[in-house]
Design an enzyme around this catalytic site. Structure first.
Site, PDB file in Angstrom:
ATOM      1  N   GLY A  57       0.808  -1.217   0.000  1.00 20.57           N
ATOM      2  CA  GLY A  57       0.000   0.000   0.000  1.00 20.57           C
ATOM      3  C   GLY A  57       0.833   1.256   0.000  1.00 20.57           C
ATOM      4  N   SER A 107       0.639   5.666  -2.215  1.00 19.52           N
ATOM      5  CA  SER A 107       0.111   6.937  -1.725  1.00 19.52           C
ATOM      6  C   SER A 107       0.115   6.926  -0.201  1.00 19.52           C
ATOM      7  CB  SER A 107      -1.323   7.182  -2.228  1.00 19.52           C
ATOM      8  OG  SER A 107      -2.209   6.205  -1.714  1.00 19.52           O
ATOM      9  N   TYR A 117     -13.945  -2.893  10.590  1.00 22.02           N
ATOM     10  CA  TYR A 117     -12.554  -2.437  10.446  1.00 22.02           C
ATOM     11  C   TYR A 117     -11.784  -2.571  11.755  1.00 22.02           C
ATOM     12  CZ  TYR A 117      -8.664   0.869   9.938  1.00 22.02           C
ATOM     13  OH  TYR A 117      -7.424   1.456   9.937  1.00 22.02           O
TER      14      TYR A 117
END
Length: 268
Positions: A14, A17, A157
């Site tokens: 990841g 960015s 999450y």
């Protein structure tokens, strides 16, 4: 201080960015051979070119096939086994930030578990055997403040991140005396590009600075500023993660480092 990272082979997931990009940049500045990972090749290759990375690895880590492909690409790009694995890919894959736990579908719980927990597990299972054989390895899993202090919303999450913390401690304990460390870094609210864009759109001004966006969002009670008096920036995490990735950090394993400006008030 020399972190002794020159030439070390690193995969940062990841990293096209945001937080991952900052980690990849700082590792590259320290001389590591970094592989930039993402799901958009054009964006990943742009960052890789900017930091003079060893290469890119493209794939979806929420599947076994994707993780295997990413690991193989990273090994090929660096010309050797991965010595430093930063599991940063993740984030809420479902956007359930306004739903109570009982309102979130089972499918969304499973999706977030794959994106935030099993993505890291998959790469650890691929990279750890080589680290053990080489008697050196550094694994840092990027978690979240909500792993230890969950909100009433977004339990798919926060639950996945809690599991990641648990996995980190278990993996660290299983690698007793083999030269491989495993730690977690848990960010609080970080001013990434998405949050900055949100603030500029909300207030109708594309020229607002990070400080101006932060102050306005805090004044409108979108969030509460932590005791540090500001939001974090990606480099706040990158410096901690690069230190944990260093050969000098061999006595630190199974730990959770909170980089949250004092947001979480409980004992670690």
């Amino acid at each position: 201080m020399d972190l002794q990272l020159k030439g070390r082979r690193a995969l940062v997931t990841g990293s096209s960015s945001g937080i991952g990009e900052a980690i990849a940049r700082m590792l590259a500045e320290e001389g590591a051979a970094v592989v930039v990972h993402g799901r958009n090749r054009e964006r990943a290759e742009k960052i890789a070119a900017e930091i003079n990375a060893a290469g890119v690895a493209i794939g979806d880590l929420s599947t076994d096939e994707g993780a295997t492909s990413v690991h193989a690409e990273a090994v090929a790009a660096t010309g050797g086994n991965i010595e430093i694995l930063i599991n940063n890919a993740g984030g809420s894959s479902t956007g359930n930030t306004t739903k109570a736990p009982a309102e979130i579908s089972i499918e969304d719980y499973v999706s977030n578990y794959h994106a935030n927990m099993l993505s890291a597990v998959r790469l650890c299972q691929l990279a750890v055997p080589d680290m053990v054989a080489a008697k050196f390895g550094r694994i840092v899993n990027v978690s979240s403040a909500v792993a230890v202090q969950p909100n009433n919303l977004g339990a798919d999450y926060s639950g996945a991140k809690s599991a990641l913390n648990n996995f980190t401690v278990s993996l660290a304990g299983s690698l007793n005396g083999v030269g491989v460390t495993v730690n977690t870094v848990s960010p609080g609210i970080i001013m990434v590009d998405g949050l900055l864009r949100f603030g500029r759109i909300k207030y109708g001004n594309d020229n607002l600075s990070i400080e101006e966006v932060t102050n306005r969002l805090a004044a409108d009670k979108v969030f509460v500023l932590p005791p540090a008096g500001r939001l974090g920036i990606p480099d706040d995490l990158a410096i901690v993660i690069c230190t944990l990735a260093s050969p000098r950090s061999g006595f630190v394993t199974g730990a959770n480092y909170r980089v949250d400006g004092g947001q979480i008030r409980s004992l670690n």
